[in-house]
Scaffold this active site. Structure first.
Site, PDB file in Angstrom:
ATOM      1  CG  HIS A 417      -2.238   0.711   0.960  1.00  5.95           C
ATOM      2  ND1 HIS A 417      -2.600   1.230  -0.267  1.00  5.95           N
ATOM      3  CD2 HIS A 417      -3.269   1.000   1.795  1.00  5.95           C
ATOM      4  CE1 HIS A 417      -3.773   1.805  -0.178  1.00  5.95           C
ATOM      5  NE2 HIS A 417      -4.211   1.686   1.061  1.00  5.95           N
ATOM      6  CG  ASP A 421      -4.134   3.588  -6.335  1.00  5.15           C
ATOM      7  OD1 ASP A 421      -5.009   2.871  -6.850  1.00  5.15           O
ATOM      8  OD2 ASP A 421      -3.352   4.287  -7.008  1.00  5.15           O
TER       9      ASP A 421
END
Length: 447
Positions: A417, A421
């Site tokens: 992350h 995204d």
């Protein structure tokens, strides 16, 4: 004069194994030579087990073995001398070996690039002179089981377990093929021995003892590597994304091809998934990248053109992840054949460093064991991993609103992350699902 052979990372092949794979120590499985024996150039000295593979160390010298610095089952750090070889004066003028043995290594040994057979010879564990901790009195076996030639063989993880408990392998009745000793056999032997040692004397009855019995077991080489890798991986923030796919069409294709005598390769569901992931990566190449944090103040992405897709495999020695090289250039049958090859090598401990290095994204198929959903953990050199669950039949509505039989499989994604995204991960997952549910779409760009 004396020459010294050791695990030195100056060797080009060992440099690949130690630096790219993070190998810092290995375990001696067996010696092919003994002190006083004559050795020819490039003949094997010993067989070793790292946390990645089994291989041989060969001698670059011709001469007489003067001293072995380690015993069978010893753990050897890279950079330590293995043995001293007496060679003819002047035969190796460029090496300049020392006349007297010293603590540090002086000459490197190339490593044979062909993986040795993990079961090449009987173990010398029983003859090892390495001191072992005293053990409680052995438990009398209820019946003497004849020992076959294979009864003294075991994989390195089992050897380490035997050594940690001070057990002679010949004392354990093996349940494996031809009497081979397995991990469960050792644990049962230890439990029986501890139970007999702690049992109260018949003449001295005591109250029921509810205290826990514990024993310390060292990590195997593969467990040690997994401990380091997963500790590093869980410092990465994971983004989790789950979806489900209808695989009826792939099941139909597999059933038709199963009856084709021209193609002997067994076609499972996994090659279709691997190919679908590869085709989706051409649209979302960032999922095939890795994060370079060598300069913490300026992290960057390293984009990679080839799709080397890792396949998580459950083997007798633990979970390993070899990878299929350049999946984009392979057919589905070619992928299936490569999975079969890697699986066979994994079961016998013969995977090479080349099979295990260079992965760019991983597929972990837990469905062949069980389970529907999983939260897979990233490999630190990758930014995405896919966990494939077990297929199951459920009622679904078709386009006409009628209830039909649907064969469903759950997909569980994890992504780094820091750079991936949620929208990108969802689009990648959607594209893989489209290709799985309508496999004819893969024909449009199939190589």
């Amino acid at each position: 004069m004396l020459a010294r052979v050791g695990f030195l990372i100056s060797s080009s092949y060992w440099l690949l194994g130690s630096q790219l794979l993070g190998i810092t120590e290995v375990q001696i499985i067996q010696w092919y030579v003994e002190e006083g024996a004559y050795i020819e150039e490039w003949k094997p000295l010993c067989q070793y087990q790292s946390d990645k593979a089994v291989d041989d160390i060969t001698s670059r010298y011709e001469g007489v073995i003067k001293k072995l610095h380690f015993e069978t089952d010893d753990t050897v750090p890279t950079g330590r001398a293995l043995c001293d070889i007496e060679v003819e004066d002047g035969k190796y003028p460029d090496d300049n070996p020392p006349h007297e043995p010293k603590a540090e290594p002086a000459t490197s040994s190339p490593v044979n690039e062909v993986a040795a057979a993990a079961q090449a010879a009987e173990s010398s564990l029983a003859d090892s002179s390495t001191p072992s901790p005293p053990s409680p009195p052995p438990v009398a076996a209820p019946e003497e089981v004849p020992k076959s030639k294979s009864a003294s063989l075991a994989v390195p993880a089992v050897r380490g377990l035997l050594k940690s408990h001070g057990i002679n392998i010949l004392e354990v009745n093996g349940s494996g093929k031809d009497g081979r000793v397995m991990k469960d056999d050792v644990l049962k032997f230890v439990a029986a021995r501890n139970s007999a040692a702690s049992a109260p004397m018949p003449t001295q009855p005591t109250a029921s003892d509810t205290r826990q019995t514990e024993s310390s077991v060292p990590l195997t080489p593969i467990q040690s590597q997994m401990f380091k890798t997963m500790t590093k991986s869980l410092n990465i923030p994971h983004f989790l994304y789950a979806d489900e796919c209808k695989v009826n069409d792939i099941t139909t294709i597999r059933q038709k091809l199963a009856n084709d005598k021209r193609e002997p390769t067994k076609l499972t569901f996994l090659p279709f998934v691997v190919k679908a992931v590869s085709q989706a990566l051409t649209e979302f190449p960032i999922l095939n990248a890795k994060v370079d944090t060598s300069d913490p103040s300026k992290p960057r992405l390293v984009m990679r053109a080839k799709h080397n897709i890792g396949i998580a495999m459950d083997t007798p020695t633990g979970l390993i992840v070899p990878n299929i090289k350049d999946v984009a250039s392979r057919s589905i049958f070619g992928i299936a054949a490569e999975i079969a090859r890697l699986s066979a090598l994994g079961k016998t401990g013969k995977l090479t460093p080349a099979d295990l290095s260079g992965g760019t994204i991983t597929v972990s198929n837990i469905g062949n064991i069980g389970g529907t959903y999983v939260a897979p953990v990233l490999v630190p050199t990758e930014v995405a991993i896919l966990g494939v669950g077990r297929s199951r039949a459920v009622p679904v509505f078709d386009e006409a609103g009628e209830v039909t039989r649907g064969e469903m499989v759950n997909f569980s994604w994890s992504a780094d992350h820091r750079v991936i995204d949620g929208a990108t991960m969802a689009r990648m997952g959607n594209r893989v699902r489209e290709l799985i549910e309508s496999p004819e779409l893969m024909l449009l760009t199939l190589h």
